[in-house]
Design an enzyme around this catalytic site. Structure first.
Site, PDB file in Angstrom:
ATOM      1  CB  CYS A 165      -3.528   3.035  -1.619  1.00  0.00           C
ATOM      2  SG  CYS A 165      -4.734   4.317  -1.323  1.00  0.00           S
TER       3      CYS A 165
ATOM      4  CG  HIS B 279      -1.902   0.971   1.396  1.00  0.00           C
ATOM      5  ND1 HIS B 279      -1.647   2.306   1.629  1.00  0.00           N
ATOM      6  CD2 HIS B 279      -3.250   0.861   1.333  1.00  0.00           C
ATOM      7  CE1 HIS B 279      -2.791   2.956   1.707  1.00  0.00           C
ATOM      8  NE2 HIS B 279      -3.781   2.113   1.526  1.00  0.00           N
TER       9      HIS B 279
ATOM     10  CD  GLN C  20      -6.748  -4.502   4.798  1.00  0.00           C
ATOM     11  OE1 GLN C  20      -7.657  -5.225   5.230  1.00  0.00           O
ATOM     12  NE2 GLN C  20      -6.990  -3.293   4.335  1.00  0.00           N
TER      13      GLN C  20
ATOM     14  CE  LYS D 236      -7.124   0.307   6.397  1.00  0.00           C
ATOM     15  NZ  LYS D 236      -7.950   0.563   5.228  1.00  0.00           N
TER      16      LYS D 236
ATOM     17  CG  ASP E 179       0.636  -1.878   6.341  1.00  0.00           C
ATOM     18  OD1 ASP E 179      -0.289  -1.944   7.178  1.00  0.00           O
ATOM     19  OD2 ASP E 179       0.496  -1.342   5.227  1.00  0.00           O
TER      20      ASP E 179
HETATM   21  C1  LIG Z   1      -2.373  -2.602   3.903  1.00  0.00           C
HETATM   22  C2  LIG Z   1      -2.717  -1.177   4.245  1.00  0.00           C
HETATM   23  N1  LIG Z   1      -1.753  -0.362   4.672  1.00  0.00           N
HETATM   24  C3  LIG Z   1      -1.990   0.914   5.004  1.00  0.00           C
HETATM   25  C4  LIG Z   1      -3.253   1.448   4.891  1.00  0.00           C
HETATM   26  C5  LIG Z   1      -3.469   2.872   5.267  1.00  0.00           C
HETATM   27  O1  LIG Z   1      -4.388   2.982   6.306  1.00  0.00           O
HETATM   28  P1  LIG Z   1      -4.928   4.425   6.727  1.00  0.00           P
HETATM   29  O2  LIG Z   1      -5.469   5.055   5.482  1.00  0.00           O
HETATM   30  O3  LIG Z   1      -5.963   4.144   7.736  1.00  0.00           O
HETATM   31  O4  LIG Z   1      -3.756   5.173   7.253  1.00  0.00           O
HETATM   32  C6  LIG Z   1      -4.291   0.647   4.425  1.00  0.00           C
HETATM   33  C7  LIG Z   1      -5.650   1.203   4.212  1.00  0.00           C
HETATM   34  O5  LIG Z   1      -6.313   0.918   3.258  1.00  0.00           O
HETATM   35  C8  LIG Z   1      -4.022  -0.704   4.102  1.00  0.00           C
HETATM   36  O6  LIG Z   1      -4.981  -1.519   3.664  1.00  0.00           O
END
Ligand SMILES: Cc1ncc(COP(=O)(O)O)c(C=O)c1O
Length: 438
Positions: A382, A139, A219, A242, A216
């Site tokens: 993203c 992401h 998920q 989430k 990260d």
């Molecule tokens: C794997 C992953 N990393 C990072 C993010 C970023 O999360 P946030 O937008 O809540 O900072 C997301 C959100 O879609 C994600 O799915």
């Protein structure tokens, strides 16, 4: 037909007011929890009760409400720390979301490289020639901050490439983790493919060369039991919204000695020990990273979301969603003209599936489904480099949670099977790409 697994999720749905509504004349089938999950009534109620009775800035006031707010704030930290297996609540830093948490680490290392943070921070400083390693599937939140850090420090930005299905292998990681590697940052679970990373193995490779591991966990924390100490990572980031919690609150977990060595990213009130006109000293973690007035009602809301998840049982949440993912996959691969990305049917994957409908743009797929009350995510999620590697500009993603039912999955599959006919591209499927993900 895969047998039903969802009686508990059907019962839980009564706790989620947003799920009871109709959208475009149909009962809402919310298959976008990977982006933002719905909140149970208990979280909504607790946030409201906090605002009605306890609202105050924390760690500052001499009055009763400030003391109550501070207690709720620190209790929340304890609950989240227990939920992820942290060694102490001081390892839990409040951030505004996962993106913010990942930037905090990257900018902290950047500040160490600039000579900030004194002696302890020296071990975190980068030099030209040092390498930062991510994967091609990241992401942007776990990619761009590292690209930027490399640009600011002269370190080299490298990545583990993905294969044709969008997943990456330990063999590639083994080749790319070298004595020059200083940071390895990757997603525990991919938000596009549902691929579950071999975390323990990567940690072993990274630590053998003295590199830090940044996970990260966006998920994974909401969807499976997470034990940061057992995984052996150095930092982990995730977002409240989430995992049944509010927006505006995220978490950075870090090993205590690393957090205390990391120079702060944001500076100002509430994070200092002594300020003079010449210089400033900082509080230990977590306060050194929590500059300014904090989103206290969101934090207590997140703790309530964690309580809800604990009651539901994270092993059950994981099992339920993995079954739903296999149901989704089994249905999708039977539909002509659909290419699923990610691990094939029967292989481990988390509760989400992304796919391309040949000849129909993902935005049109999303609109068609929305007209039937089915909410999915469309676009590059993203993860532009990953989509480029797959030869796609956009996919459609259906993502599940503890409240998702088999009926919703089946409704989604029935509607998706109609998409190519509706847009008049039926019959032109390329057999080479149809049924991918088998
Ligand atoms: C794997 C992953 N990393 C990072 C993010 C970023 O999360 P946030 O937008 O809540 O900072 C997301 C959100 O879609 C994600 O799915």
């Amino acid at each position: 037909m895969i047998t039903r697994t969802d009686s508990r999720s059907t019962a839980l749905r009564a706790d989620f007011p947003a799920l009871a509504q109709e959208v475009n004349g149909h009962p809402l089938a919310y298959l976008d929890s990977g982006a933002t999950a719905q909140r149970p009534q208990a979280v909504l109620d607790l946030e409201r009760a906090f605002l009605e009775t306890t609202n105050a800035a924390v760690h500052r006031g001499a009055h009763t409400l400030a003391a109550m707010a501070t207690e709720a704030y620190e209790d929340a930290r304890e609950r989240v720390a227990r939920f992820i297996g942290a060694a102490t609540p001081d390892e839990v830093v409040w951030t505004s979301n996962a993106t913010d948490a990942l930037n905090l680490v990257a900018y902290g290392i950047g500040n160490a490289t600039l000579g900030r943070g004194g002696h302890e921070a020296k071990r975190l400083a980068l030099e030209p020639g040092d390498e930062i390693l991510v994967t091609e599937a990241e992401h942007h939140a776990n990619l761009v901050p590292w690209q930027e850090l490399a640009a600011r420090t002269g370190a080299t930005f490298r990545y583990i490439p993905v294969g044709d299905d969008g997943t990456w292998s330990l063999d590639e990681a083994r080749t790319l983790i070298t004595p020059k590697t200083r940071v390895v940052a990757f997603a525990h679970v991919s938000n596009v493919t549902g691929f579950v990373a071999p975390v323990a193995e990567v940690v072993e490779l990274a630590h053998a060369v003295g590199a830090l591991v940044v996970l990260d966990a966006c998920q994974s924390a909401p969807h499976r039991p997470l034990d940061v100490q057992a995984l052996g990572v150095d930092f982990a980031a995730f977002s409240g919204h989430k995992m049944l919690g509010p927006t505006g609150i995220g978490v950075l977990w870090g090993r205590e000695e690393l957090l205390n060595a990391l120079p702060p990213f944001r500076t100002g009130g509430s994070m200092i020990s002594v300020v003079t006109m010449e210089t400033t000293t900082f509080l230990p973690a977590p306060q050194r990273f929590e500059a300014g007035t904090q989103p206290v009602s969101q934090i207590v809301g997140l703790a309530e979301a964690v309580r809800y998840l604990e009651t539901a049982g994270m092993p059950w949440v994981q099992d339920h969603e993995e079954k739903l993912a296999q149901r989704l996959l089994a249905g999708l691969v039977e539909i002509p003209g659909i290419r699923v990305v990610g691990p094939p049917l029967g292989m481990p994957r988390s509760g989400l599936v992304s796919f391309d409908v040949q000849g129909v743009h993902a935005h049109d797929v999303g609109q068609y489904l929305d007209a039937q009350g089915i909410a999915v995510r469309v676009g590059h999620h993203c993860a532009m480099p990953l989509h480029k590697r797959l030869g796609l500009t956009a996919t459609t993603r259906a993502s599940t949670y503890l409240y998702t039912t088999d009926d919703e999955v089946d409704r989604f599959l029935e509607a998706t099977a109609q998409v190519r006919g509706y847009f008049g591209v039926e019959g032109s499927a390329d057999p080479a790409t149809s049924g991918g993900g088998r």
